[in-house]
Every structure is written in structure tokens, then in C-alpha cells.
Design an enzyme around this catalytic site. Structure first.
Site, PDB file in Angstrom:
ATOM      1  N   CYS A 276      88.485  53.501  56.523  1.00  0.00           N
ATOM      2  CA  CYS A 276      87.647  54.441  57.269  1.00  0.00           C
ATOM      3  C   CYS A 276      88.544  55.349  58.092  1.00  0.00           C
ATOM      4  CB  CYS A 276      86.714  53.660  58.185  1.00  0.00           C
ATOM      5  SG  CYS A 276      85.670  54.685  59.232  1.00  0.00           S
TER       6      CYS A 276
ATOM      7  N   HIS B 244      78.115  52.765  54.109  1.00  0.00           N
ATOM      8  CA  HIS B 244      79.215  52.859  55.082  1.00  0.00           C
ATOM      9  C   HIS B 244      78.885  53.889  56.159  1.00  0.00           C
ATOM     10  CE1 HIS B 244      83.634  52.855  56.173  1.00  0.00           C
ATOM     11  NE2 HIS B 244      83.256  54.010  56.690  1.00  0.00           N
ATOM     12  N   GLU B 245      78.417  55.068  55.733  1.00  0.00           N
ATOM     13  CA  GLU B 245      78.105  56.122  56.711  1.00  0.00           C
ATOM     14  C   GLU B 245      76.905  55.730  57.572  1.00  0.00           C
ATOM     15  OE1 GLU B 245      80.368  58.148  57.169  1.00  0.00           O
ATOM     16  OE2 GLU B 245      81.402  57.878  55.265  1.00  0.00           O
TER      17      GLU B 245
ATOM     18  N   HIS C 192      77.665  53.595  60.504  1.00  0.00           N
ATOM     19  CA  HIS C 192      78.145  54.324  61.690  1.00  0.00           C
ATOM     20  C   HIS C 192      76.980  54.683  62.617  1.00  0.00           C
ATOM     21  CE1 HIS C 192      82.405  54.841  60.969  1.00  0.00           C
ATOM     22  NE2 HIS C 192      82.219  55.308  59.750  1.00  0.00           N
TER      23      HIS C 192
END
Lengths: 168, 186
Positions: free
Chosen positions: A98, A140-141, A144
Site C-alpha cells: 500500500c 483494499h480501497e 481505507h
């Protein structure tokens, strides 16, 4: 708009649960432009989430169409406002890194197929089903947006490194 | 005026019979010395616990001092210890632009599996970054499993590496697989 600096952990923005976007106005359009510029400036980047540039809102962009792992299976450029995963299935492990946690990688298990609902910048709602690398990148995003880093999901003590040149 | 000095790094390895408190004992000594642990890897094999640590010190610091401080701790814990000084150019990790592969090898246990496979890889210029082996199966049918990670040089593909290991695979009658595990940047 402009390329923004990708925040790195331990910046507090990366551990915040983001607020939903209430109204898609010019500020959100500008935010999306910034996210796109920042993603395109990052070498090989396939996604950026708003908290990575210090904006605590549920917005992220993903585009795996130019990546080796995702070029044959993708929805192109995705601009996602308030994304929600409504279904997930399958599991596969991929070694992730990342931009907000440089010099470190880890094996992460993600669903291999996900259905996501989100708002487009023009205000319309959209639903897609993503698989493979695109599904990994979206998860993954979206992590966040909940203040989660891949470090929170590592499944094995065995981790790797990349692009770290020196101990000094 | 700022004094310029080269920050030395040390590679410390400690091995001994496993028991609770080894990591705490060693790292307490390092902490008291003001050392930084840069990278480390520790694991247990059979009843042996092994630690490898890359450590540095923000101030000029010599190896003898480090050894003198660690020695009584290691003696108390029953561990053997080796300290190696790394000079600045040694503390740089050489990065490969090539793929990172996981190579799995398994089959009926026989002498030379590790040697034959790693010799072949070395001849291909493939650098091993991690390796673990395990003897499994039964006394009648022991099976040897080796998993290793390696940097494949630029221009080489996992398929090519697998093909180059084809003869060895037949000769040793083992299974050999090569998979890409290069991290994805997100």
C-alpha cells in the site's frame, strides 16, 4: 485539480472511519479529480481512497484496467461514492502493498467476487459485480474508508518487503 | 557542529533450546544498550529457537560492547550467539526488478533434495530470500516438503524456471511448482 500527497501511516487520517457523502456537489467532483490525479501520478497505482489524501469521506477511485493482474477483467475506471459491498463470496490470498504503508507487504485474504453498490459522480446509483484483482483492489480501497490498513488483515507472520533500498 | 559518523549495523543471531522469555531477554539487553532493532526474524524448529536481528545504534558503538552485554544474557538463557558487523554498503538490500516466486518442492524423502534444487537455482542466478523445509508423512512413507521464495532475474519468467527444473523434477521424482507472489501495489 492536482496531484495530492499520499499520506503515510501514522497519519491519523488513515485510521479514521470516514463519513458518508451527503450531497454530491462540486467539492466531491473536485475530490474525485484529485483522487484520479493522485492515482495516475502513483506508479502502477490502481486505486486511491479519500483518507489517503486527508479527506475523511467515503469516496475512492479504482482502475485496474492498465495493471497486469487486472487488464483482462475489469470495469475500467470506477469513481465510487459511498460504496457498500452487498455480497461477497470466495476467498484468495494475495500479497498486498500500500502506498500509505511503504516498504512492507503482507499476505491478505480477500473475497474473490463482490457485489458493490455506489453512487456515481452524476448522482446515479450503480451496482457492479467485480471479480479477481479488481475485487481485491476495491476491497483494499474500501478498507481505507473504515480506517483499516492491510496491516489489520495480515494472515501470516511471514511478510515481505519491496522497494526499500536501505536500512539507514 | 554535527559530528558525522557511519551508523554501523550488526547482524545478531542467537540459537538455543526454546523456553519462554528468550525474545524478552535478548531484546531487554538490546533496549538497555539503546540499540534499534531494524529487521528481525525468529522461529522455532523442533525444540530450538533461533533469532536473527539486524540492529543499529544511533551513536558510535562497537561490536565488543554489544557482545559483552549480550553474552551474560545468552549464557543465562542457554543460547549461543554470533554478532557480525555490517558496514554501510552491506546494510543495503539489493533489489530485483524481476518477479518474486514461491517455489514448492515435495516428494518422497531422499538425500539431496535441498542441495540439488538450490544448486540448480544458484546456477540460474536465482537468489533465495526465504526457505523452509519440513519432513512430514509417516516413518514408512516420509515426505519432504520445501517452500522457498526467490527473486527471479529480469527477463526470466516463472514458466521458464519451472521448465529448467523439469529434468531435476523427473530425476528426483518430486513435484516442483513455481508461482508468482510478487506483491500488488494498491
Amino acid at each position: 485539480m492536482a496531484t495530492q500527497t499520499i499520506l503515510r501511516y501514522p497519519h491519523p487520517a488513515l485510521k479514521k472511519v470516514c463519513r458518508p457523502v451527503e450531497t454530491v456537489d462540486a467539492s466531491i467532483h473536485n475530490l474525485i479529480e484529485d483522487l484520479l490525479d493522485t492515482m495516475h501520478a502513483g506508479q502502477g497505482s490502481v486505486g486511491v481512497a479519500a483518507p489517503q489524501i486527508g479527506v475523511i469521506l467515503r469516496v475512492c477511485v479504482v482502475d485496474v484496467s492498465k495493471s497486469r493482474n487486472g487488464k483482462d477483467n475489469n470495469h475500467g475506471l470506477l469513481r465510487m461514492i459511498n460504496p457498500v459491498i452487498t455480497a461477497r463470496s470466495g476467498a484468495a490470498i494475495m500479497r498486498e502493498g500500500c502506498m500509505s504503508v511503504p516498504d512492507y507487504t503482507g499476505d491478505i485474504e480477500r473475497a474473490t467476487e463482490i457485489t458493490i453498490c455506489f453512487d456515481e459522480p452524476d448522482g446515479t446509483s450503480r451496482q457492479i459485480t467485480a471479480t479477481g484483482f479488481e475485487a481485491v483492489a476495491i476491497q483494499h480501497e474500501m478498507d481505507h474508508l473504515d480506517g483499516l490498513l492491510f496491516l489489520d488483515r495480515i494472515m501470516s507472520v511471514k511478510t515481505g518487503l519491496f522497494r526499500r533500498k536501505s536500512y539507514s | 557542529m554535527t559530528q558525522n559518523f557511519e551508523v554501523l549495523h550488526y547482524a545478531v543471531s542467537v540459537v538455543g533450546k526454546d523456553r519462554p522469555g528468550i525474545v524478552a531477554g535478548i531484546t531487554e539487553a538490546l533496549f538497555r544498550l539503546g540499540c534499534n532493532i531494524a529487521d528481525s526474524s525468529c522461529t522455532m524448529l523442533a525444540g530450538e529457537f533461533a533469532m536473527i536481528l539486524i540492529i543499529s545504534h544511533p551513536k558510535p558503538f562497537n561490536k565488543t560492547r554489544l557482545q559483552d552485554e549480550l553474552k551474560p544474557v545468552c549464557e543465562e538463557l542457554g543460547m549461543s550467539m554470533v554478532v557480525r558487523t555490517l558496514h554501510a554498503d552491506e546494510a543495503i538490500r539489493k533489489e530485483s526488478e524481476g518477479e518474486i516466486c514461491l517455489i514448492s518442492v515435495y516428494g518422497a524423502d531422499q538425500p539431496g533434495i535441498v542441495y540439488r534444487v538450490t544448486r540448480e537455482l544458484a546456477q540460474l542466478g536465482i537468489n533465495i530470500t526465504d526457505l523452509a523445509t519440513k519432513l512430514i508423512g509417516t516413518d514408512e512413507d516420509p515426505v519432504y516438503v520445501m517452500m522457498l521464495e526467490a527473486n527471479v532475474p529480469d527477463g526470466e519468467t516463472p514458466e521458464k524456471v519451472e521448465k529448467l527444473l523439469e529434468n531435476l523434477k523427473k530425476e528426483l521424482n518430486v513435484e516442483i511448482g513455481v508461482r508468482i507472489v510478487t506483491p500488488v501495489s494498491l
